[in-house]
Design an enzyme around this catalytic site. Structure first.
Site: not given
Length: 272
Positions: A173, A204, A206-209
């Protein structure tokens, strides 16, 4: 209705971890279930403490889910210590679910560590080979691949190097890069690029979760990998665009913006 399981840590502030995963799954019209591996006292600004759930309780939670409501996809997030990793790996090998998306969470958005740095080798040995898709951000990909990433070509090389460690596919990412937010998927045969204009916001958390849970949800709904990533990229981009300026640090994304704007009836076609 399709079922998706998240195996991750709990974020008491609601923006990341189990809470973000379940919100994302609900937004996609799938039934979300959870196995909590760590309880994290965190907010938008800092991590105050982490308490891991015992490996035996992790195993029991996984048994409870898999023996009764077998998931169509599994998302694995924060695994802070080797005993957590070993317990999760043991049960994934036992039940062999399809569509396993693993987000190798190492840091919170505010920079606080969520994984013991000494555990990376164990992650590589026990968890990576179980992934249908691994979703590291650039700092995580650098640590796993053991290289610097400064360009799109570097992202591709890192994805190939990590894929050789066992996962079927790797999505590096590009949120930490400069310029447009470009993600690189390597599926073992070809590269796929997903680009969106970068959104100027600090919110942003928690964007990966959210991204990995959206991918798992779309895989459960029957989309092929490249399409599941494309749909998830659109979802998380919308969630970031309409993120919430809560707290004193990096605020959360808006998991239900489209639902709040259009109402429940617009999501009927997602429920099968």
């Amino acid at each position: 209705m399709k079922k998706v399981l998240t195996i991750a840590g709990s974020d008491c502030s609601g923006g990341a971890g189990i809470q973000a995963d379940l919100k994302t799954m609900s937004a996609h019209g799938v039934f979300g279930m959870s196995v909590i591996v760590s309880v994290v006292a965190e907010n938008t600004a800092r991590v105050l403490g982490i308490q891991d759930v015992s490996p035996d309780m992790i195993r029991q939670q996984m048994d409870a889910v898999f023996q009764d409501i077998f998931p169509d996809a599994v998302k694995v997030g924060m695994l802070s210590q080797p005993p957590c990793m070993d317990a999760v790996a043991e049960k994934l090998r036992e039940y062999r679910p399809q569509n396993v998306v693993i987000d190798p969470v190492m840091y919170a958005k505010n920079g606080c560590p969520l994984m013991d740095p000494g555990s990376i080798d164990r992650l590589i040995q026990t968890i990576l080979p179980l992934a249908d898709l691994l979703t590291p951000n650039i700092p995580e990909a650098e640590k796993i691949a053991g290289m610097e990433i400064r360009s799109l070509a570097d992202m591709e090389r890192a994805a190939q190097a990590i894929q050789a460690m066992g996962p079927k596919g790797v999505l590096v990412k590009g949120g930490h890069a400069v310029g447009d937010a470009v993600d690189v998927l390597y599926d073992g045969q070809a590269f796929h690029h997903y680009a969106t204009q970068r959104i100027d916001t600090k919110n942003t958390h928690g964007t990966g979760c959210t991204y990995s849970s959206a991918i798992a949800s779309n895989l459960a709904l029957g989309h092929p990998m490249d399409e599941a990533v494309r749909l998830a990229k659109g979802y998380v981009t919308t969630a970031i665009r309409h993120s919430l300026a809560f707290g004193q640090g990096c605020g959360p994304t808006h998991h239900f913006w489209d639902l709040y704007r259009n109402g429940l009836t617009t999501n009927a076609d997602l429920i099968g």
